[in-house]
Design an enzyme around this catalytic site. Sequence first.
Site, PDB file in Angstrom:
ATOM      1  N   CYS A 164       5.186   2.034  -1.501  1.00 16.43           N
ATOM      2  CA  CYS A 164       3.975   2.915  -1.141  1.00 16.43           C
ATOM      3  C   CYS A 164       2.757   2.194  -0.781  1.00 16.43           C
ATOM      4  CB  CYS A 164       3.891   3.937  -2.349  1.00 16.43           C
ATOM      5  SG  CYS A 164       5.403   4.595  -2.785  1.00 16.43           S
ATOM      6  N   HIS A 289      -4.752   5.654  -6.422  1.00 13.39           N
ATOM      7  CA  HIS A 289      -3.453   5.659  -5.766  1.00 13.39           C
ATOM      8  C   HIS A 289      -2.738   7.118  -6.307  1.00 13.39           C
ATOM      9  CE1 HIS A 289       0.517   4.668  -4.255  1.00 13.39           C
ATOM     10  NE2 HIS A 289       1.103   4.578  -5.232  1.00 13.39           N
ATOM     11  N   HIS A 323       2.777  12.826  -2.260  1.00 11.38           N
ATOM     12  CA  HIS A 323       3.149  11.395  -2.132  1.00 11.38           C
ATOM     13  C   HIS A 323       3.680  10.996  -0.866  1.00 11.38           C
ATOM     14  CE1 HIS A 323       3.155   7.238  -2.707  1.00 11.38           C
ATOM     15  NE2 HIS A 323       3.590   7.318  -3.815  1.00 11.38           N
TER      16      HIS A 323
END
Length: 393
Positions: A164, A289, A323
């Site tokens: 990610c 994040h 996400h």
Amino acid sequence: MQTEAAEIRITGIGLVSCLGRGAEAHLDALRDGRSGLTICDWGVPFPCHIGRVAGVEGDAFPAAHAAFDNRANRLALAALATDGLAEQIAAARSRHGAGRIGLVVGTSTSGVERLETAYRSRPLDAALPAEYSLRHHNDHHAVAAFLHDFLDIQGPGHTVSTACSSSAKALIDAVHLIEAGLCDAVLAGGVDSLCFTSLAGFEALELVSRAPCRPCDAARDGLSIGEGAAFLLVERAADGPRLSGYGETSDGTNMSTPPEDGRGAAEAMRAALARAGLTPEQIAYVNLHGTATPANDASEGAAVSTVLGNAVPVASLKGALGHTLGAAGALEIALCLIAQRAGLMPGTVGLESQDPAIACHVLTAPVAGEMPHLLSNAFGFGGSNAAVVLSRE
């Protein structure tokens, strides 16, 4: 010939997500505090919410590149088609020459969705269909290979796949290529599409929420998977926002769980501040994040408190986007730049009751405010951490 005032700046942005296509659609969603998450219709055997890009499967795909036709490449094309980015790339190619334009793509799954479709459509015990090509779809470099060909980019190109943090690192690599004198401009970004592999994989880790995700909430219980693409044109120019600082670290402590004190994330943020020549007090906003998993949000909250204190406004965009995995770094950086230009600090969609263990000043709604310097985090499995500082001028 560049002027003395020319610095490495971001001269073009294109993006697509479940919130829409292009800067205006995304800014409208940020102002409204709106989520693009919907009930999952991907055929997985568990309830969840996803951030699906509407209509991408019906977009035209260039016939000359039909071998590359998959959902990830369709998302990439959709991003390039927004806000004049394709035209800006062509203009940069005219200025610098195709051999001086680089390409760095961050992705977590590339075109694996096309492999899943091919596998499920074949008769039992039969081989994959003849039209399926590993090189054009499941190869992690497939998106970059397609874009190199489609855009006639002939400079250095590579793919970053660090989970990610992938596309945040792709943008940092773009700066490296220009600073090293290998390129005059670089197209950097990321793309990941919805796929069974991601949905089932995170479910197996017990990280998928049954409800829309709630970053930093006391009752958060997991993430929501999204998809999207964002690309940024980086070159030496006299005007435009700058990626003024960056930091990269590797925890190496656990495959999927960050350290409780967030030490690797903290070191990445410190390095980004040092490279930008800024003090913590000069950061006006932090894009977390913020995945909405219990461990990630607590670890990042500890890191932000350690490095920046608890007064700076912070928020996570994942309650709005889901996400987006390998695309998350670039997509959220693009959104931060759009918000920075508009003087808007985005809020955290889905947050109702902040976890008291997270001491940061987490915004629950958008707030008007100038952000000369902001910081954006992107962290990946395996402890791959990236932090970037974005400066308005």
